[in-house]
Design an enzyme around this catalytic site. Sequence first.
Site, PDB file in Angstrom:
ATOM      1  N   ASP A  44      16.926  12.275  46.647  1.00 55.57           N
ATOM      2  CA  ASP A  44      15.522  12.539  46.962  1.00 55.57           C
ATOM      3  C   ASP A  44      14.726  12.732  45.680  1.00 55.57           C
ATOM      4  OD1 ASP A  44      16.373  12.432  49.488  1.00 55.57           O
ATOM      5  OD2 ASP A  44      15.958  14.526  50.011  1.00 55.57           O
ATOM      6  N   ALA A  45      15.359  13.398  44.698  1.00 53.01           N
ATOM      7  CA  ALA A  45      14.649  13.681  43.454  1.00 53.01           C
ATOM      8  C   ALA A  45      14.308  12.365  42.730  1.00 53.01           C
ATOM      9  CB  ALA A  45      15.502  14.573  42.568  1.00 53.01           C
ATOM     10  N   TYR A  47      13.911   9.489  44.157  1.00 54.74           N
ATOM     11  CA  TYR A  47      12.882   8.815  44.953  1.00 54.74           C
ATOM     12  C   TYR A  47      11.508   9.414  44.621  1.00 54.74           C
ATOM     13  CZ  TYR A  47      10.504   6.858  49.023  1.00 54.74           C
ATOM     14  OH  TYR A  47       9.632   6.185  49.831  1.00 54.74           O
ATOM     15  N   ASP A  48      11.477  10.742  44.507  1.00 59.86           N
ATOM     16  CA  ASP A  48      10.214  11.401  44.144  1.00 59.86           C
ATOM     17  C   ASP A  48       9.729  10.924  42.781  1.00 59.86           C
ATOM     18  OD1 ASP A  48       9.859  12.841  46.423  1.00 59.86           O
ATOM     19  OD2 ASP A  48      10.879  14.645  45.678  1.00 59.86           O
ATOM     20  N   SER A  93       2.701  12.509  55.854  1.00 61.83           N
ATOM     21  CA  SER A  93       3.660  13.072  54.921  1.00 61.83           C
ATOM     22  C   SER A  93       2.963  14.153  54.096  1.00 61.83           C
ATOM     23  CB  SER A  93       4.157  11.932  54.055  1.00 61.83           C
ATOM     24  OG  SER A  93       5.186  12.391  53.260  1.00 61.83           O
ATOM     25  N   LEU A  94       3.598  14.589  53.035  1.00 59.15           N
ATOM     26  CA  LEU A  94       3.016  15.647  52.209  1.00 59.15           C
ATOM     27  C   LEU A  94       3.023  15.219  50.748  1.00 59.15           C
ATOM     28  CD1 LEU A  94       4.930  18.713  53.675  1.00 59.15           C
ATOM     29  CD2 LEU A  94       2.479  18.307  53.887  1.00 59.15           C
ATOM     30  N   GLU A 127       6.373  28.228  54.095  1.00 56.63           N
ATOM     31  CA  GLU A 127       7.572  28.113  54.949  1.00 56.63           C
ATOM     32  C   GLU A 127       8.525  27.099  54.307  1.00 56.63           C
ATOM     33  OE1 GLU A 127       6.352  25.717  58.636  1.00 56.63           O
ATOM     34  OE2 GLU A 127       4.568  25.779  57.382  1.00 56.63           O
ATOM     35  N   LYS A 129      10.761  23.892  53.535  1.00 57.40           N
ATOM     36  CA  LYS A 129      10.682  22.465  53.862  1.00 57.40           C
ATOM     37  C   LYS A 129      12.077  22.048  54.305  1.00 57.40           C
ATOM     38  CE  LYS A 129       9.064  18.037  52.084  1.00 57.40           C
ATOM     39  NZ  LYS A 129      10.166  17.254  52.610  1.00 57.40           N
ATOM     40  N   ASP A 131      15.194  19.963  55.453  1.00 56.45           N
ATOM     41  CA  ASP A 131      15.656  18.620  55.119  1.00 56.45           C
ATOM     42  C   ASP A 131      16.311  17.999  56.357  1.00 56.45           C
ATOM     43  OD1 ASP A 131      16.165  16.397  53.689  1.00 56.45           O
ATOM     44  OD2 ASP A 131      17.777  17.250  52.481  1.00 56.45           O
ATOM     45  N   ARG A 150       9.241   9.946  63.601  1.00 57.48           N
ATOM     46  CA  ARG A 150       8.010   9.663  62.877  1.00 57.48           C
ATOM     47  C   ARG A 150       7.774   8.162  62.712  1.00 57.48           C
ATOM     48  NH1 ARG A 150       6.827  11.913  56.903  1.00 57.48           N
ATOM     49  NH2 ARG A 150       8.649  10.672  56.390  1.00 57.48           N
ATOM     50  N   TYR A 238       6.601  23.171  63.357  1.00 48.92           N
ATOM     51  CA  TYR A 238       5.739  23.611  62.258  1.00 48.92           C
ATOM     52  C   TYR A 238       4.336  23.016  62.263  1.00 48.92           C
ATOM     53  CZ  TYR A 238       7.944  19.439  60.155  1.00 48.92           C
ATOM     54  OH  TYR A 238       8.422  18.183  59.923  1.00 48.92           O
ATOM     55  N   LYS A 326       8.593  21.285  45.741  1.00 50.29           N
ATOM     56  CA  LYS A 326      10.007  20.904  45.760  1.00 50.29           C
ATOM     57  C   LYS A 326      10.860  21.773  44.841  1.00 50.29           C
ATOM     58  CE  LYS A 326      10.108  17.055  48.261  1.00 50.29           C
ATOM     59  NZ  LYS A 326      10.761  15.895  47.767  1.00 50.29           N
ATOM     60  N   CYS A 420      50.523   4.913  45.459  1.00 41.89           N
ATOM     61  CA  CYS A 420      50.329   6.359  45.380  1.00 41.89           C
ATOM     62  C   CYS A 420      50.795   6.850  44.007  1.00 41.89           C
ATOM     63  CB  CYS A 420      51.126   7.041  46.483  1.00 41.89           C
ATOM     64  SG  CYS A 420      51.191   8.818  46.309  1.00 41.89           S
ATOM     65  N   CYS A 423      54.158   9.075  44.466  1.00 39.13           N
ATOM     66  CA  CYS A 423      55.455   8.593  44.938  1.00 39.13           C
ATOM     67  C   CYS A 423      55.615   7.090  44.769  1.00 39.13           C
ATOM     68  CB  CYS A 423      55.665   8.969  46.400  1.00 39.13           C
ATOM     69  SG  CYS A 423      54.691   7.977  47.531  1.00 39.13           S
ATOM     70  N   CYS A 443      48.228   6.851  50.986  1.00 39.12           N
ATOM     71  CA  CYS A 443      49.603   6.594  50.574  1.00 39.12           C
ATOM     72  C   CYS A 443      50.415   6.328  51.830  1.00 39.12           C
ATOM     73  CB  CYS A 443      50.125   7.838  49.857  1.00 39.12           C
ATOM     74  SG  CYS A 443      51.907   7.968  49.807  1.00 39.12           S
ATOM     75  N   CYS A 449      56.756  11.065  50.257  1.00 36.50           N
ATOM     76  CA  CYS A 449      55.849  11.300  49.135  1.00 36.50           C
ATOM     77  C   CYS A 449      55.811  12.807  48.864  1.00 36.50           C
ATOM     78  CB  CYS A 449      54.447  10.804  49.485  1.00 36.50           C
ATOM     79  SG  CYS A 449      53.212  11.352  48.297  1.00 36.50           S
TER      80      CYS A 449
HETATM   81  S1  IVH Z   1       4.132  19.903  57.572  1.00 36.66           S
HETATM   82  C1  IVH Z   1       0.598  16.912  58.036  1.00 36.66           C
HETATM   83  N1  IVH Z   1       6.092  21.597  57.310  1.00 36.66           N
HETATM   84  O1  IVH Z   1       8.510  16.955  55.176  1.00 36.66           O
HETATM   85  C2  IVH Z   1       1.696  17.758  57.514  1.00 36.66           C
HETATM   86  N2  IVH Z   1       6.563  19.278  57.043  1.00 36.66           N
HETATM   87  O2  IVH Z   1       7.637  15.267  52.975  1.00 36.66           O
HETATM   88  C3  IVH Z   1       2.918  17.658  58.310  1.00 36.66           C
HETATM   89  N3  IVH Z   1       8.922  18.783  56.616  1.00 36.66           N
HETATM   90  O3  IVH Z   1       6.818  14.587  57.123  1.00 36.66           O
HETATM   91  C4  IVH Z   1       4.124  18.174  57.695  1.00 36.66           C
HETATM   92  N4  IVH Z   1       9.624  20.861  56.699  1.00 36.66           N
HETATM   93  O4  IVH Z   1       9.073  15.618  57.985  1.00 36.66           O
HETATM   94  C5  IVH Z   1       5.719  20.307  57.281  1.00 36.66           C
HETATM   95  N5  IVH Z   1       7.777  23.192  57.178  1.00 36.66           N
HETATM   96  C6  IVH Z   1       7.382  21.916  57.133  1.00 36.66           C
HETATM   97  C7  IVH Z   1       8.298  20.884  56.894  1.00 36.66           C
HETATM   98  C8  IVH Z   1       7.846  19.573  56.845  1.00 36.66           C
HETATM   99  C9  IVH Z   1       9.978  19.589  56.547  1.00 36.66           C
HETATM  100  C10 IVH Z   1       8.973  17.322  56.447  1.00 36.66           C
HETATM  101  C11 IVH Z   1       8.178  16.539  57.439  1.00 36.66           C
HETATM  102  C12 IVH Z   1       7.154  15.816  56.595  1.00 36.66           C
HETATM  103  C13 IVH Z   1       7.871  15.714  55.291  1.00 36.66           C
HETATM  104  C14 IVH Z   1       6.943  15.503  54.141  1.00 36.66           C
END
Ligand code: IVH
Length: 706
Positions: A44-45, A47-48, A93-94, A127, A129, A131, A150, A238, A326, A420, A423, A443, A449
């Site tokens: 993920d890192a 990708y970010d 997404s965020l 709150e 995030k 995974d 989604r 959430y 993150k 192996c 053995c 093996c 063995c």
């Molecule tokens: S809020 C419009 N809260 O993270 C905002 N997302 O990278 C909606 N996710 O698409 C998202 N924990 O799948 C929100 N506490 C949390 C979350 C959360 C995981 C995911 C979610 C979102 C993705 C964004």
Amino acid sequence: MKWRTVLVDVLTSEQAAEELKALAEEMAGHDVAYYQNDDPVISDADYDALRQRNEAIEERFPNLKRQDSPSDKVGVTPESGFGKIQHSVPMLSLGNAFDLQDLEDFDTRIRRFLSLDDAETITYTSEPKIDGLSASLRYENGVFISGATRGDGQIGEDITENLKTLKDVPITLPKGVPDIVEIRGEVYMAHDDFKALNRQQSEKGLKTFANPRNAAAGSLRQLDSKITADRPLKFFAYTWGEISDMPADTQSGMMACFDMWGFTVNPDFNLFKDVTALNNHWRDIEERRSLLGYDIDGMVYKIDRLDWQSRLGFVSRAPRWAIAHKFPAEKAITQLLDIDIQVGRTGALTPVAKLKKVTVGGVEVSNATLHNADEIKRLDVRLNDFVVVQRAGDVIPQIIEVLIDKREGAQQAFHFPDNCPECGAQAFHEIRADGEQDAVKRCSGGLSCPAQAKERLKHFVSRSALDIDGLGDKQIDEFWANDLLKTPVDIFKLYQKADEAPEIWLYTSGKNKGQLKDSLTKLFRAIEQAKKPDLDRFLFALGIRHVGETTARLLARRYKTLEGFRDAILSMCDGDEVSKEELASIDGVGDTMMVSLLTFFAEPHNLDIINGLIDFGVAPVSLPEAENNTPISGKIIVFTGTLTRMTRAEAKARAEMMGAKVSGSVSDKTDILVAGESAGSKLKKAEELGVETMTEDEWLEIAAIT
Ligand code: IVH
């Protein structure tokens, strides 16, 4: 790719265009791997990092932004056997923040947008995030109507039936909720549940999952919801999509409503009044991240006031009023010194990377798993390579990347052995129950063995098997090295050997005479007691592939005695159809297990061990006869939820003793469901099917245990 090392500030527009194109293609590939195949190829890192790079280039060259720009994309359009659901409100997404500076920038952008001066307090929610995978649940007039993934944010997959099986997804909502409500949140799998599922999968000879997120994705996207029902998925609510009437005017107020309506909201939901406080709390959570029991990859902050949220609105794929902060991945760079091949009890050859010592997330690491031969190929890792090691939660460290640029000629390709290393027997890939070739090389030496034999000995005496106190891994290693212990039969010869060669004992134990005498007395007592194990434990102790504790119990119930079991399987080996049918008729015994049993008995060593143990007086005790005149005899019973007065294993044993058949899943054949605390999807299903349900107390009364 080379040009990624060029600073964005000095890119020419040709280079920028070229890189944006390459990034769009590369990230689209990663999106398919992640969202569609549930099998990401980069972390993920990483990708970010690609996303950040793409955004930075677009910021400098806005006119070069592509139509297929990754910054406008959320996931991929679903392509599967599921129906499609158009989201009435897009699922977005965020944006990401990685440090305090990013948070300050976020806060500044908001103040500028809303024309707030610095003295004005902005309350933020915070709150974890989660995974997992996001899902949207639609309720009309208080009833769950449909649920979707989604997907690409506009269109998701229809996973209504699967979501219905989650205990955190109520089917009906209390009176007074708005007519239309879409609850959104994350489906995930807790660490313990993930481990148990993988254990079960491998017992059944099925594919195991690489991490809880993949397991959750694989479980949720089953076309057969019965499979999902058996998978321990959870859901945190959430946010929301369409809602006909807003019940609150703050984010925190909405969460309180969700809670009241029967959804699970994260217990670590808090309010903070500035970004420094958010940052401090983020650090606290990061420290106890591994104790939460489920994977999180950061914290999410949202503006609490909903009127501000709507004024701020969205920019391309993400809201302006929220951000994901993150956690840095716990990673470090080090050098691969060697690759060891470890041989496990079932012959699995596991490559273990021997690393130059390095500290990863505060812990010193010198070994990392490389999983199997395929993983070495995939990473193209070579001896002396510089590698990135990652440690996530309590998982064994892994190598996630090879720094190819750092190769200077001293690297050597690693040839995964065909034999192996312990053995010399040939190593091979098994064909799994699903017909695919297993990635693990094994093996073929079986008990000849030494590595397998030693691991099997350790299993034989382990807690769930014969449970011999005083024979731990260390003692077995020592006794093995001194030729005192090579097979389970030798355990019962130890007494004799102690008389014959006392000096070996002194030498190996490192104890003085008095201490040695005491511990030997204890050990011999434990060995003597182990001569009368329950038959199911004994069968489990034999370490037959795919025979876990549950199957061992089924076999013990069916065959009653060790001799009965042995003779039946031997007749089956001789081609006796009746014995084969008898075995096949046991619920829970499939082809994989049959092959395992045949293979085990075809190996003369194994039969010698069983017979040797019998000769030495090992006499497994039959499980008590099932009673046939109890209120539950002949009935199919399912236990679910947490039982407080007895363990699930005890309850099962008791029910079986009373003549019932215990099953793991609810169907229309189920007669009784015993629902312990926080029972979920199984209880729901039983109610839907009209199956009789019982509380733990009612069960205890029937079981006559008070
Ligand atoms: S809020 C419009 N809260 O993270 C905002 N997302 O990278 C909606 N996710 O698409 C998202 N924990 O799948 C929100 N506490 C949390 C979350 C959360 C995981 C995911 C979610 C979102 C993705 C964004």
